[in-house]
Design a protein around this motif. Structure first.
Motif, PDB file in Angstrom:
ATOM      1  N   THR A 257       0.839  -1.199   0.000  1.00  0.00           N
ATOM      2  CA  THR A 257       0.000   0.000   0.000  1.00  0.00           C
ATOM      3  C   THR A 257       0.871   1.245   0.000  1.00  0.00           C
ATOM      4  OG1 THR A 257      -1.786  -1.108   1.216  1.00  0.00           O
ATOM      5  CG2 THR A 257      -1.734   1.286   1.323  1.00  0.00           C
ATOM      6  N   GLU A 258       0.404   2.283  -0.674  1.00  0.00           N
ATOM      7  CA  GLU A 258       1.051   3.590  -0.607  1.00  0.00           C
ATOM      8  C   GLU A 258       0.177   4.528   0.209  1.00  0.00           C
ATOM      9  OE1 GLU A 258       1.936   5.205  -4.403  1.00  0.00           O
ATOM     10  OE2 GLU A 258       3.312   3.594  -4.964  1.00  0.00           O
ATOM     11  N   ALA A 259       0.801   5.300   1.080  1.00  0.00           N
ATOM     12  CA  ALA A 259       0.072   6.308   1.836  1.00  0.00           C
ATOM     13  C   ALA A 259      -0.456   7.377   0.883  1.00  0.00           C
ATOM     14  CB  ALA A 259       0.992   6.936   2.882  1.00  0.00           C
ATOM     15  N   VAL A 260      -1.287   8.249   1.399  1.00  0.00           N
ATOM     16  CA  VAL A 260      -1.855   9.329   0.585  1.00  0.00           C
ATOM     17  C   VAL A 260      -0.747  10.148  -0.065  1.00  0.00           C
ATOM     18  CG1 VAL A 260      -3.150  11.489   0.678  1.00  0.00           C
ATOM     19  CG2 VAL A 260      -4.002   9.482   1.897  1.00  0.00           C
ATOM     20  N   SER A 261      -0.914  10.427  -1.338  1.00  0.00           N
ATOM     21  CA  SER A 261       0.012  11.276  -2.090  1.00  0.00           C
ATOM     22  C   SER A 261      -0.699  11.738  -3.350  1.00  0.00           C
ATOM     23  CB  SER A 261       1.290  10.514  -2.450  1.00  0.00           C
ATOM     24  OG  SER A 261       0.994   9.452  -3.344  1.00  0.00           O
ATOM     25  N   TRP A 262      -0.059  12.652  -4.082  1.00  0.00           N
ATOM     26  CA  TRP A 262      -0.574  13.060  -5.385  1.00  0.00           C
ATOM     27  C   TRP A 262      -0.059  12.080  -6.430  1.00  0.00           C
ATOM     28  CZ3 TRP A 262      -4.321  16.449  -6.183  1.00  0.00           C
ATOM     29  CH2 TRP A 262      -4.557  17.455  -5.227  1.00  0.00           C
ATOM     30  N   TRP A 263      -0.947  11.599  -7.304  1.00  0.00           N
ATOM     31  CA  TRP A 263      -0.527  10.734  -8.397  1.00  0.00           C
ATOM     32  C   TRP A 263      -1.368  11.019  -9.632  1.00  0.00           C
ATOM     33  CZ3 TRP A 263      -4.472   6.821  -8.871  1.00  0.00           C
ATOM     34  CH2 TRP A 263      -5.224   6.589  -7.711  1.00  0.00           C
ATOM     35  N   GLY A 264      -0.859  10.592 -10.802  1.00  0.00           N
ATOM     36  CA  GLY A 264      -1.507  10.905 -12.069  1.00  0.00           C
ATOM     37  C   GLY A 264      -0.861  12.123 -12.710  1.00  0.00           C
ATOM     38  N   ASP A 265      -1.363  12.510 -13.864  1.00  0.00           N
ATOM     39  CA  ASP A 265      -0.776  13.599 -14.638  1.00  0.00           C
ATOM     40  C   ASP A 265      -1.809  14.653 -15.000  1.00  0.00           C
ATOM     41  OD1 ASP A 265       1.801  12.369 -14.813  1.00  0.00           O
ATOM     42  OD2 ASP A 265       0.966  10.996 -16.318  1.00  0.00           O
ATOM     43  N   GLY A 266      -1.322  15.858 -15.230  1.00  0.00           N
ATOM     44  CA  GLY A 266      -2.142  16.941 -15.771  1.00  0.00           C
ATOM     45  C   GLY A 266      -3.290  17.340 -14.873  1.00  0.00           C
ATOM     46  N   GLU A 267      -4.416  17.681 -15.501  1.00  0.00           N
ATOM     47  CA  GLU A 267      -5.577  18.184 -14.779  1.00  0.00           C
ATOM     48  C   GLU A 267      -6.265  17.110 -13.948  1.00  0.00           C
ATOM     49  OE1 GLU A 267      -8.174  19.967 -17.576  1.00  0.00           O
ATOM     50  OE2 GLU A 267      -6.811  21.616 -18.083  1.00  0.00           O
TER      51      GLU A 267
ATOM     52  N   LEU B 252       5.528   1.246  11.781  1.00  0.00           N
ATOM     53  CA  LEU B 252       5.546   2.522  12.497  1.00  0.00           C
ATOM     54  C   LEU B 252       4.380   3.393  12.051  1.00  0.00           C
ATOM     55  CD1 LEU B 252       9.365   3.368  12.245  1.00  0.00           C
ATOM     56  CD2 LEU B 252       8.161   2.339  14.201  1.00  0.00           C
ATOM     57  N   TRP B 253       3.790   4.107  13.018  1.00  0.00           N
ATOM     58  CA  TRP B 253       2.723   5.047  12.677  1.00  0.00           C
ATOM     59  C   TRP B 253       3.338   6.397  12.313  1.00  0.00           C
ATOM     60  CZ3 TRP B 253      -2.135   3.894  11.621  1.00  0.00           C
ATOM     61  CH2 TRP B 253      -2.648   2.682  12.091  1.00  0.00           C
ATOM     62  N   LYS B 254       2.928   6.909  11.162  1.00  0.00           N
ATOM     63  CA  LYS B 254       3.405   8.196  10.670  1.00  0.00           C
ATOM     64  C   LYS B 254       2.208   9.078  10.348  1.00  0.00           C
ATOM     65  CE  LYS B 254       7.497   6.001   8.594  1.00  0.00           C
ATOM     66  NZ  LYS B 254       8.308   5.840   7.362  1.00  0.00           N
ATOM     67  N   GLU B 255       2.462  10.338  10.074  1.00  0.00           N
ATOM     68  CA  GLU B 255       1.358  11.237   9.733  1.00  0.00           C
ATOM     69  C   GLU B 255       1.836  12.338   8.799  1.00  0.00           C
ATOM     70  OE1 GLU B 255       1.145  14.254  13.510  1.00  0.00           O
ATOM     71  OE2 GLU B 255       0.454  12.194  13.866  1.00  0.00           O
ATOM     72  N   HIS B 256       0.913  12.866   8.026  1.00  0.00           N
ATOM     73  CA  HIS B 256       1.199  14.001   7.156  1.00  0.00           C
ATOM     74  C   HIS B 256      -0.107  14.721   6.840  1.00  0.00           C
ATOM     75  CE1 HIS B 256       1.150  10.834   3.616  1.00  0.00           C
ATOM     76  NE2 HIS B 256       0.018  10.870   4.276  1.00  0.00           N
ATOM     77  N   THR B 257       0.020  15.943   6.312  1.00  0.00           N
ATOM     78  CA  THR B 257      -1.142  16.774   6.007  1.00  0.00           C
ATOM     79  C   THR B 257      -0.981  17.383   4.621  1.00  0.00           C
ATOM     80  OG1 THR B 257      -1.480  17.329   8.351  1.00  0.00           O
ATOM     81  CG2 THR B 257      -2.506  18.783   6.728  1.00  0.00           C
TER      82      THR B 257
ATOM     83  N   VAL C 256     -11.538  23.274  12.608  1.00  0.00           N
ATOM     84  CA  VAL C 256     -11.771  21.899  13.054  1.00  0.00           C
ATOM     85  C   VAL C 256     -10.427  21.213  13.260  1.00  0.00           C
ATOM     86  CG1 VAL C 256     -12.609  19.644  12.320  1.00  0.00           C
ATOM     87  CG2 VAL C 256     -14.034  21.658  11.975  1.00  0.00           C
ATOM     88  N   PRO C 257     -10.168  20.637  14.446  1.00  0.00           N
ATOM     89  CA  PRO C 257      -8.879  19.978  14.723  1.00  0.00           C
ATOM     90  C   PRO C 257      -8.855  18.559  14.161  1.00  0.00           C
ATOM     91  CG  PRO C 257     -10.257  19.903  16.675  1.00  0.00           C
ATOM     92  CD  PRO C 257     -11.059  20.622  15.613  1.00  0.00           C
ATOM     93  N   LEU C 258      -8.441  18.420  12.922  1.00  0.00           N
ATOM     94  CA  LEU C 258      -8.528  17.131  12.251  1.00  0.00           C
ATOM     95  C   LEU C 258      -7.728  16.047  12.966  1.00  0.00           C
ATOM     96  CD1 LEU C 258      -8.361  18.135   8.485  1.00  0.00           C
ATOM     97  CD2 LEU C 258     -10.380  17.642   9.862  1.00  0.00           C
ATOM     98  N   LYS C 259      -6.502  16.368  13.355  1.00  0.00           N
ATOM     99  CA  LYS C 259      -5.667  15.375  14.016  1.00  0.00           C
ATOM    100  C   LYS C 259      -6.298  14.926  15.331  1.00  0.00           C
ATOM    101  CE  LYS C 259      -1.055  14.581  15.926  1.00  0.00           C
ATOM    102  NZ  LYS C 259       0.323  15.114  16.109  1.00  0.00           N
ATOM    103  N   GLU C 260      -6.783  15.851  16.110  1.00  0.00           N
ATOM    104  CA  GLU C 260      -7.406  15.514  17.394  1.00  0.00           C
ATOM    105  C   GLU C 260      -8.646  14.647  17.185  1.00  0.00           C
ATOM    106  OE1 GLU C 260      -9.810  17.727  21.034  1.00  0.00           O
ATOM    107  OE2 GLU C 260      -8.571  18.916  19.671  1.00  0.00           O
ATOM    108  N   MET C 261      -9.439  14.975  16.186  1.00  0.00           N
ATOM    109  CA  MET C 261     -10.641  14.190  15.922  1.00  0.00           C
ATOM    110  C   MET C 261     -10.274  12.775  15.480  1.00  0.00           C
ATOM    111  SD  MET C 261     -13.082  16.999  14.046  1.00  0.00           S
ATOM    112  CE  MET C 261     -14.582  16.033  14.193  1.00  0.00           C
TER     113      MET C 261
END
Length: 271
Positions: A30-40, A253-258, A179-184
């Motif tokens: 699995t890949e964590a959330v990221s931008w993928w694909g091309d163009g619009e 390991l648990w990681k996080e990003h926004t 809204v505190p997304l991480k806290e929620m």
């Protein structure tokens, strides 16, 4: 299996506030959330490296989709990947309802699924599900308000679903300002409480399995391998600005990003 709760067009400041847990075998690439694909048509979302699909994705043109499995005892390994459905919606130009009706015509080509698709510019959200097996495919618009989706039909009152939506509403009502997304995500989506046996749903999978899957956050280690929650996503939309927080498991390991982006479309220009 996954579980999601969200407020849709029912908050004074936010068009959408969404929390989602993705459950899967830990060994599945699995890949964590990221931008993928091309163009619009670039897509922001996690990615299943086996079948190539996703459980949640969104894009700068205001489209968003997420998915849960419909729990059933028999799963056919030769059917199409359900994870393709969110990606297909983002790559299409159809409205949510048009796309839902299109998917309904081919719903028997997939194992049981629940699919939510939204166009934030049109302010339209739709739901399509091919579960339970043997019943007509469901296609409907999602009304403004609080909603919860587990592994049965939309807003089915399973105990863990009810607990999640009630706690989500309480926490959301207390918030002033951002809204505190991480806290929620931490407070609501890491709940390991299991349901009493007499309150378990009967999906034909057996009481032992129902019990193991009855918590919001799942962690199971058995002969089939380790299975459970591998990603928690918290997302909000306010004035065409999207913020997505992810807490994810990688190499034990648990990681996080926004991520943050502005919707770049006609709805922004017209707003």
């Amino acid at each position: 299996m996954c579980i999601a709760v969200w407020a849709w067009r029912s908050h004074d400041e936010y068009e959408l506030v969404l929390l989602l847990n993705r459950d899967e075998y830990h060994e599945r690439p699995t890949e964590a959330v990221s931008w993928w694909g091309d163009g619009e048509k670039r897509i922001l979302g996690g990615r299943d490296r086996v079948a190539g699909g996703t459980w949640l994705c969104c894009s700068k043109d205001g489209r968003l989709a997420f998915l849960t499995n419909f729990r059933e005892p028999d799963v056919c390994p030769n059917l199409k990947s359900r994870g393709d459905l969110p990606v297909r919606f983002l790559e299409s130009t159809k409205s949510p309802l048009e796309f839902a009706e299109e998917i309904a015509k081919e719903a028997d080509q997939y194992n049981g699924f629940n699919l939510i698709i939204a166009d934030l510019c049109l302010k339209v959200m739709a739901y399509v599900s091919n579960g339970p097996k043997g019943k007509p495919t469901i296609v409907q618009l999602v009304t403004p308000g609080l909603h919860v989706l587990s592994n049965a039909n939309l807003d089915t009152p399973w105990c863990k679903a009810q607990r999640l939506v009630q706690n989500f509403e309480k926490l959301l009502m207390k918030q002033e300002g951002d809204v505190p997304l991480k806290e929620m995500a931490e407070k609501l989506m890491q709940d390991t409480t299991r349901v009493d046996q007499d309150q378990l749903p009967n999906t034909g999978c057996g009481l032992e399995k129902e019990s193991l899957l009855s918590s919001i956050f799942i962690d199971i280690d058995n002969d089939q391998g380790r299975y459970g929650t591998r990603s928690t996503i918290a997302l909000c939309v306010r004035e065409n600005a999207v913020t997505l927080f992810e807490r994810y498991l990688e190499s034990g390991l648990w990681k996080e990003h926004t991520f943050q982006y502005q919707i770049e479309s006609m709805c922004q220009k017209e707003g």
